[in-house]
Structures are given as C-alpha cells and as structure tokens.
Design a protein around this motif. Structure first.
Motif, PDB file in Angstrom:
ATOM      1  N   SER A  11       0.833  -1.206   0.000  1.00 34.25           N
ATOM      2  CA  SER A  11       0.000   0.000   0.000  1.00 34.25           C
ATOM      3  C   SER A  11       0.868   1.256   0.000  1.00 34.25           C
ATOM      4  O   SER A  11       0.525   2.264  -0.632  1.00 34.25           O
ATOM      5  N   ILE A  14       2.104   1.975  -3.575  1.00 36.53           N
ATOM      6  CA  ILE A  14       1.112   2.633  -4.442  1.00 36.53           C
ATOM      7  C   ILE A  14       1.002   4.111  -4.107  1.00 36.53           C
ATOM      8  O   ILE A  14       1.026   4.978  -4.986  1.00 36.53           O
ATOM      9  N   CYS A 185      -4.330  -4.200   0.536  1.00 35.22           N
ATOM     10  CA  CYS A 185      -3.821  -3.887  -0.796  1.00 35.22           C
ATOM     11  C   CYS A 185      -4.157  -5.061  -1.702  1.00 35.22           C
ATOM     12  O   CYS A 185      -3.479  -6.086  -1.697  1.00 35.22           O
ATOM     13  N   THR A 191      -8.789   1.135  -3.220  1.00 41.67           N
ATOM     14  CA  THR A 191      -7.504   1.567  -2.674  1.00 41.67           C
ATOM     15  C   THR A 191      -7.648   2.891  -1.942  1.00 41.67           C
ATOM     16  O   THR A 191      -8.167   3.866  -2.493  1.00 41.67           O
ATOM     17  N   TYR A 193      -5.885   6.115  -0.621  1.00 44.39           N
ATOM     18  CA  TYR A 193      -4.659   6.869  -0.904  1.00 44.39           C
ATOM     19  C   TYR A 193      -4.157   7.649   0.305  1.00 44.39           C
ATOM     20  O   TYR A 193      -2.961   7.887   0.443  1.00 44.39           O
ATOM     21  N   GLU A 207      -9.090   5.771  -4.555  1.00 41.77           N
ATOM     22  CA  GLU A 207      -9.113   5.690  -6.006  1.00 41.77           C
ATOM     23  C   GLU A 207     -10.562   5.807  -6.473  1.00 41.77           C
ATOM     24  O   GLU A 207     -11.494   5.442  -5.748  1.00 41.77           O
ATOM     25  N   ARG A 269     -14.327  -3.261  -7.589  1.00 39.73           N
ATOM     26  CA  ARG A 269     -13.678  -2.852  -6.345  1.00 39.73           C
ATOM     27  C   ARG A 269     -14.710  -2.951  -5.217  1.00 39.73           C
ATOM     28  O   ARG A 269     -15.746  -2.276  -5.255  1.00 39.73           O
TER      29      ARG A 269
END
Length: 420
Positions: A11, A14, A185, A191, A193, A207, A269
């Motif tokens: 994570s 990213i 992750c 996800t 951020y 995301e 997702r």
C-alpha cells in the motif's frame, strides 16, 4: 537471504508512486548509511527454495493510456547474489523482459524513488486536489457527511481521478475505515490513498473505482450468454476479494451492490468498510465500538439468519430482541458475508435492486421469513438455474454448511469459461 533485503508495504508503494512521473520505480528505503534495499518481497532461503523462488517485485508508475492501472508490479528473478551492490542489473532485467514481451509499448524506467519512513497517519496535501464539489453528489452516506469525485494533480503526470469521503471531526467511522484500509492492498478492494482535514471535516481519499454496481441493475440483455458472462465475471472478482478479506480476518458485514464499484473495463472494487470488523481473539475495542448502535442499522434484506434478531420474545408480542454488542460482533463471520454475496448477485436481476425479497414489503417480516421459517430468496425469472444452484449453497441455514468463497470463485471461473 541478503541482510539488505527488507519488506516495503504494498500500500505504501502505491501511495508513493502515484504522484510521481511515469517511469519512477521503487527500489529502496533511506537508511543511515544509504545502503540500497530492494523491493517489496523476497522469498525465504529454505533449502527447498530454487533459483526461481528468489525474486524481487519491481513496482513502476506507468502511463495509464497504455496500461489499465496506474501502478504495475513486475516479478523479476534475483539472479545476482549481491543485487544491492549492482542495481543497474535490476533495470537490465526489467528492460529485457519488456522487449521480449508482446507489449509493443512500455513505460521506460526514468527515476529511482528513495522512500522516507512511512507516515503512519497517511496525510496528503490538499493543494493537489482539484474540482472538489460536495454538492455534485447529493446523497449523504449512513456514517459520512457526503462524497464527491475530484482530481489529484501533480507535476509531470496525467491527472488521477479520485473519490473523497467527508466525515465530521472526531467521527469514529473515519478512524475505523482509515485503520482497516491502511492494511489492505488488493486489486479488487478499493484503494485508500490517504487523508487530510480542515477546521470542520476529515476526509478520506480513495481511487475512483467507477460507478456503483447497483447502477448496472437490472441486467438488460436478451442473450443468456452475455448475462452469464457478466454475472460470472462479477462473481469471480468479488469472491476473490472476499477471500483476501477472509485471510485478513476481516468481515465486511455490508456486502451489497451499492457498496461495490465497477469501472469501464469491468473491473470490480469492493468498497465502503464503515461496517467492517476485524475478528481477533481477546480485546478488540476499535472494531467492537462500531456496534455501538442498534442492530437495525444493518439492512435486514442482506443479513444471514444468525445475524438477524429474533422476530419476537417467546410468548409475548413485544418488539424484536436487540442483540448485545458482543452478540452482534460474534454472529458475523465470513460465512455471513457469503450469504450477503448471494443476495448481491440476486440484485443484478431485480427491477428494484435495493429491495431483495420484492414480495416482502416490510423488512421486519424477514425476521420470521428467513430466521424462523428458514426460507431463502426465490429464484427471479431472470436468474439462470446455473447461478441459482450456487446461490442456494450460499444460503444454507447453518453457517458451517455454506459454500466457501474459494469454491464460489472456482465455480464462477468455470461458468465464465463455459460462456466465453
């Protein structure tokens, strides 16, 4: 194993690469003497390990006009005994792999990214976020004060589409989601951020995973083949994500089509972890605090029998029994998520996806229908029998008798192969 090889959380990879120019790659942490430390994962040095087992994961910020995601991970063989002493060979391996692949264009490596120690609070600078308008999406969530889409903009890169969720200050659900998602992750899990705050609100930055799966309901197609491809593809991805959550001892508890996102490529997702709990032995104060409200905050139409309160106290006409907080915590499991998964697939075939069991007007009547009488959701006219047979196994009354997410994944994969 080289003493220089250490783990870097996926994570963190990213979050670190996203605002960087395309071609940036993660190679090392900063250290006192600036030794080079290679990437995310390195296999143990057991005697059974072969040279093929020794590998490094190289993570690269790529051009999303070429790839379908912002970050690509490459598994490179660690053929150099002292890789940390000769990093140019790592780049040579990557470049050679890309030249030998069928990809006609690839993102060349340009910049090494040296990571500072990880920020445990995951703070991001608000000045990089543009086009924020919480009036754009009028609905407010159960536990948040609004959501909106926005843009994350940095120098020398394309804009990143993001999703922002806003919470009042000191909101327990803000801390709860932040705590859970920091440790996750997986491609089919939304996800996180990072976060930022102002004088009134706290914000989580995600995301942009696309539109709610509920927006696809009901599936409008005359071709059974097309319908089965969609259902099996969605079912495969969600079950794979739920297997990952199960490995992390996390129970979602609110798995519905409205809490799953789907993008233009058909990628799924799983999102909205406001209800989720992490099952741990002994004290678990953070997750238990999320059951502070009554059982009625859950949606009865998606709950397994063991998660529903009794329809009434025996011999009386009093209101349904409310579980204690400990009872609520104990009764939810990955098997209760399996039940909800079955209802989610049914949503894809309903005219009103927000109302499974369409013939039952009052959701409280489900307490008797599901919990007392042991009945399951009837087969919609649009539901293929191949799918409904799997759903029946999702809805075994006893949790221990339900199909597992790994079996669901395999069955969905088989259906997808048949109908492709």
């Amino acid at each position: 194993m080289s003493p220089y090889i250490q783990n870097i959380s996926a994570s963190y990879v990213i979050r670190s690469l996203l605002p960087r120019p395309c071609g940036t790659y993660i190679l090392r942490y900063t250290t006192a003497n600036d030794d080079v430390i290679s990437l995310i994962k390195f296999n143990d040095n057991s005697k059974e390990a072969t040279s093929r087992d020794n590998y490094i994961v190289l993570s690269i910020r790529v051009d999303e006009t070429i790839y379908k995601n912002y970050i690509q991970h490459y598994r490179l063989p660690c053929i150099v005994e002292n890789m940390h002493e000769n990093t140019s060979q790592l780049l040579d391996i990557y470049n050679q792999q890309q030249k030998n692949s069928k990809t006609s264009a690839f993102t060349p490596l340009r910049h090494e990214l040296i990571l500072p120690p990880e920020d445990e609070d995951w703070f991001l600078d608000k000045k990089h976020f543009l086009d924020i308008d919480f009036n754009r999406i009028q609905t407010v969530g159960k536990h948040n004060q609004g959501t909106c889409t926005a843009i994350w903009q940095s120098d020398k890169q394309n804009d990143i589409k993001i999703f922002i969720k806003r919470f009042t200050k000191n909101n327990l659900y803000f801390r709860h989601e932040l705590s859970l998602l920091k440790d996750l992750c997986h491609f089919s899990i939304v996800t996180l951020y990072g976060q930022y705050s102002d004088s009134r609100f706290s914000y989580l930055i995600f995301e942009n995973g696309g539109e709610s799966l509920e927006s696809c309901c009901p599936l409008k197609t005359r071709l059974m083949k097309t319908k089965m491809r969609f259902i099996s593809n969605v079912g495969f991805q969600i079950s794979y994500a739920m297997m990952y959550l199960e490995s992390k001892n996390i129970v979602h508890r609110d798995l519905t089509a409205s809490n799953v996102l789907i993008n233009s490529f058909g990628f799924i997702r799983v999102a909205d972890f406001g209800h989720a709990i992490k099952k741990e032995e002994g004290a678990n104060p953070l997750e238990r605090s999320q059951t502070a409200n009554e059982i009625n905050r859950f949606q009865f139409r998606f709950l397994a029998p063991e998660c529903l309160p009794d329809s009434k106290r025996k011999g009386t006409t009093e209101k349904p029994i409310d579980f204690s907080h400990a009872d609520i915590y104990a009764r939810f499991s990955s098997k209760s998520d399996v039940w909800s998964f079955g209802i989610l697939l049914i949503q894809l075939m309903l005219d009103d996806p927000s109302k499974p069991y369409p013939n039952i007007v009052d959701a409280n009547d489900l307490l008797q229908y599901v919990k007392e009488e042991g009945k399951i959701h009837p087969q919609p006219s649009e539901c293929p029998m191949d799918v409904y047979l799997i759903l029946e196994r999702c809805w075994a009354y006893e949790a221990k008798n339900r199909i597992s997410f790994s079996d669901i994944r395999d069955r969905m994969h088989s259906l997808n192969t048949i109908f492709n």
